[in-house]
Design a protein around this motif. Structure first.
Motif, PDB file in Angstrom:
ATOM      1  N   TYR A  78       0.838  -1.205   0.000  1.00  0.00           N
ATOM      2  CA  TYR A  78       0.000   0.000   0.000  1.00  0.00           C
ATOM      3  C   TYR A  78       0.872   1.254   0.000  1.00  0.00           C
ATOM      4  CZ  TYR A  78      -4.782  -1.759   0.517  1.00  0.00           C
ATOM      5  OH  TYR A  78      -6.010  -2.320   0.281  1.00  0.00           O
ATOM      6  N   GLY A  79       1.962   1.229   0.765  1.00  0.00           N
ATOM      7  CA  GLY A  79       2.855   2.376   0.796  1.00  0.00           C
ATOM      8  C   GLY A  79       3.488   2.646  -0.560  1.00  0.00           C
ATOM      9  N   ILE A  80       3.885   1.581  -1.248  1.00  0.00           N
ATOM     10  CA  ILE A  80       4.456   1.737  -2.586  1.00  0.00           C
ATOM     11  C   ILE A  80       3.419   2.324  -3.535  1.00  0.00           C
ATOM     12  CG2 ILE A  80       5.344   0.471  -4.588  1.00  0.00           C
ATOM     13  CD1 ILE A  80       6.619  -1.503  -2.602  1.00  0.00           C
ATOM     14  N   LEU A  81       2.189   1.813  -3.466  1.00  0.00           N
ATOM     15  CA  LEU A  81       1.122   2.348  -4.308  1.00  0.00           C
ATOM     16  C   LEU A  81       0.836   3.813  -3.970  1.00  0.00           C
ATOM     17  CD1 LEU A  81      -1.353  -0.679  -4.347  1.00  0.00           C
ATOM     18  CD2 LEU A  81       0.084   0.121  -6.233  1.00  0.00           C
ATOM     19  N   GLY A  82       0.950   4.165  -2.689  1.00  0.00           N
ATOM     20  CA  GLY A  82       0.752   5.549  -2.284  1.00  0.00           C
ATOM     21  C   GLY A  82       1.802   6.468  -2.887  1.00  0.00           C
ATOM     22  N   ILE A  83       3.050   6.022  -2.882  1.00  0.00           N
ATOM     23  CA  ILE A  83       4.123   6.832  -3.467  1.00  0.00           C
ATOM     24  C   ILE A  83       3.982   6.922  -4.981  1.00  0.00           C
ATOM     25  CG2 ILE A  83       6.599   6.801  -3.982  1.00  0.00           C
ATOM     26  CD1 ILE A  83       7.136   6.076  -1.120  1.00  0.00           C
ATOM     27  N   VAL A  84       3.618   5.808  -5.623  1.00  0.00           N
ATOM     28  CA  VAL A  84       3.466   5.807  -7.080  1.00  0.00           C
ATOM     29  C   VAL A  84       2.325   6.725  -7.510  1.00  0.00           C
ATOM     30  CG1 VAL A  84       2.829   4.393  -9.082  1.00  0.00           C
ATOM     31  CG2 VAL A  84       4.494   3.535  -7.421  1.00  0.00           C
ATOM     32  N   THR A  85       1.169   6.592  -6.861  1.00  0.00           N
ATOM     33  CA  THR A  85       0.033   7.451  -7.224  1.00  0.00           C
ATOM     34  C   THR A  85       0.331   8.917  -6.901  1.00  0.00           C
ATOM     35  OG1 THR A  85      -0.990   6.938  -5.073  1.00  0.00           O
ATOM     36  CG2 THR A  85      -1.734   5.666  -6.990  1.00  0.00           C
ATOM     37  N   GLY A  86       1.073   9.145  -5.817  1.00  0.00           N
ATOM     38  CA  GLY A  86       1.458  10.507  -5.486  1.00  0.00           C
ATOM     39  C   GLY A  86       2.409  11.100  -6.510  1.00  0.00           C
ATOM     40  N   SER A  87       3.333  10.277  -7.014  1.00  0.00           N
ATOM     41  CA  SER A  87       4.283  10.745  -8.024  1.00  0.00           C
ATOM     42  C   SER A  87       3.577  11.080  -9.331  1.00  0.00           C
ATOM     43  CB  SER A  87       5.361   9.680  -8.259  1.00  0.00           C
ATOM     44  OG  SER A  87       6.124   9.462  -7.090  1.00  0.00           O
ATOM     45  N   ILE A  88       2.601  10.260  -9.687  1.00  0.00           N
ATOM     46  CA  ILE A  88       1.814  10.539 -10.898  1.00  0.00           C
ATOM     47  C   ILE A  88       1.077  11.864 -10.740  1.00  0.00           C
ATOM     48  CG2 ILE A  88      -0.139   9.765 -12.302  1.00  0.00           C
ATOM     49  CD1 ILE A  88       0.697   6.873 -11.606  1.00  0.00           C
ATOM     50  N   TRP A  89       0.472  12.068  -9.572  1.00  0.00           N
ATOM     51  CA  TRP A  89      -0.245  13.311  -9.296  1.00  0.00           C
ATOM     52  C   TRP A  89       0.709  14.501  -9.350  1.00  0.00           C
ATOM     53  CZ3 TRP A  89      -4.092  13.756  -4.595  1.00  0.00           C
ATOM     54  CH2 TRP A  89      -4.998  14.810  -4.840  1.00  0.00           C
ATOM     55  N   ALA A  90       1.886  14.342  -8.723  1.00  0.00           N
ATOM     56  CA  ALA A  90       2.873  15.426  -8.700  1.00  0.00           C
ATOM     57  C   ALA A  90       3.335  15.786 -10.109  1.00  0.00           C
ATOM     58  CB  ALA A  90       4.069  15.014  -7.838  1.00  0.00           C
ATOM     59  N   LYS A  91       3.438  14.792 -10.977  1.00  0.00           N
ATOM     60  CA  LYS A  91       3.873  15.045 -12.350  1.00  0.00           C
ATOM     61  C   LYS A  91       2.946  16.035 -13.043  1.00  0.00           C
ATOM     62  CE  LYS A  91       5.943  14.353 -16.333  1.00  0.00           C
ATOM     63  NZ  LYS A  91       7.288  14.899 -16.610  1.00  0.00           N
ATOM     64  N   TYR A  92       1.663  15.922 -12.789  1.00  0.00           N
ATOM     65  CA  TYR A  92       0.687  16.775 -13.467  1.00  0.00           C
ATOM     66  C   TYR A  92       0.447  18.099 -12.755  1.00  0.00           C
ATOM     67  CZ  TYR A  92      -0.422  12.970 -16.632  1.00  0.00           C
ATOM     68  OH  TYR A  92      -0.339  11.986 -17.590  1.00  0.00           O
ATOM     69  N   THR A  93       0.736  18.167 -11.453  1.00  0.00           N
ATOM     70  CA  THR A  93       0.442  19.405 -10.714  1.00  0.00           C
ATOM     71  C   THR A  93       1.705  20.190 -10.357  1.00  0.00           C
ATOM     72  OG1 THR A  93       0.399  18.147  -8.627  1.00  0.00           O
ATOM     73  CG2 THR A  93      -1.701  18.509  -9.764  1.00  0.00           C
ATOM     74  N   TRP A  94       2.807  19.486 -10.089  1.00  0.00           N
ATOM     75  CA  TRP A  94       4.049  20.164  -9.721  1.00  0.00           C
ATOM     76  C   TRP A  94       5.058  20.215 -10.868  1.00  0.00           C
ATOM     77  CZ3 TRP A  94       5.025  17.174  -4.489  1.00  0.00           C
ATOM     78  CH2 TRP A  94       3.961  17.456  -3.612  1.00  0.00           C
TER      79      TRP A  94
ATOM     80  N   GLN B  63       6.878  17.651 -12.048  1.00  0.00           N
ATOM     81  CA  GLN B  63       7.788  16.509 -12.048  1.00  0.00           C
ATOM     82  C   GLN B  63       7.327  15.492 -11.011  1.00  0.00           C
ATOM     83  OE1 GLN B  63      11.769  17.812 -11.083  1.00  0.00           O
ATOM     84  NE2 GLN B  63      11.067  19.297  -9.577  1.00  0.00           N
ATOM     85  N   ALA B  64       7.612  14.231 -11.315  1.00  0.00           N
ATOM     86  CA  ALA B  64       7.121  13.151 -10.454  1.00  0.00           C
ATOM     87  C   ALA B  64       7.751  13.187  -9.066  1.00  0.00           C
ATOM     88  CB  ALA B  64       7.377  11.800 -11.125  1.00  0.00           C
TER      89      ALA B  64
END
Length: 219
Positions: free
Chosen positions: A85-101, A103-104
């Motif tokens: 779950y933690g890995i999935l949390g980081i992966v989904t967060g990185s995807i989100w960051a790519k589009y809003t910040w 960079q992943a």
């Protein structure tokens, strides 16, 4: 059937939140735009991870007080699923960051501390594999787990608030408020959190039962 109601509920909630997460309406917010839908997937992963790690601490304490190997087995299997779950949390967060910040991985304080918190539990799994004697492995792992949990809480919820951060709710950056999370989003977000937590507990329970059968066959 009545004993499995929570499993059915978890499956229904995950299916519901996934379908509605992609199809239901969301507020039109600057920068976030449609990426706000990731809230239904990113945040529930972290909630699920914390619940599973809490379960592991409970059984680590029980193991130290009873020396029951079943408690050690439940502790390690809940951590196994919590790490996923933690890995999935980081992966989904990185995807989100790519589009809003842009960079992943921007080495934001929240990202860094989340990665460190997850590494604590990778170290737990490495520690277990490094000790051959069963009782010694279980005891040392339980002690490590009990100390790792509060450190994880500090890394995720305390330290990020003490520094500047792009992440909502940390470092002076406001979190999602009642305006952002309108009634449409709350109707999907809360079921998503509960559903993924229940699914995580179901998977952990299955892994525990499988491991217990394997141990009996090998004994």
């Amino acid at each position: 059937m009545y004993k499995n109601w929570w499993k059915i509920l978890g499956a229904v909630l995950v299916v519901y939140s996934t379908v509605c997460g992609f199809l239901a309406g969301v507020p039109s917010l600057a920068i976030l735009n449609e990426s706000i839908r990731n809230l239904y997937f990113h945040v529930p992963m972290w909630f699920g991870m914390i619940v599973l790690f809490s379960i592991s601490v409970y059984y680590s304490v029980k193991y130290l007080s009873t020396n029951d190997p079943d408690h050690d087995l439940k502790a390690v299997e809940s951590i196994n699923i919590g790490v996923v779950y933690g890995i999935l949390g980081i992966v989904t967060g990185s995807i989100w960051a790519k589009y809003t910040w842009g960079q992943a991985w921007s080495f934001d304080v929240k990202q860094n501390f989340a990665a460190i918190a997850l590494l604590l539990y990778f170290a737990y799994l490495v520690l277990r594999n490094a000790i051959d004697e069963e009782q010694k492995r279980a005891k040392i792992s339980a002690i490590y787990n009990i100390f790792a949990f509060p450190i994880m809480v500090v890394l995720l919820f305390v330290l990020p608030r003490m520094a500047d951060s792009l992440h909502p709710g940390n470092g002076g950056n406001p979190g999602f408020n009642s305006y952002d999370l309108d009634s449409r989003m709350r109707a999907v977000f809360y079921p998503a959190c509960l559903g993924w937590i229940l699914i995580g507990c179901w998977i952990y329970n299955l892994r525990y039962r499988i491991r217990k059968i394997e141990n009996k066959q090998n004994s």
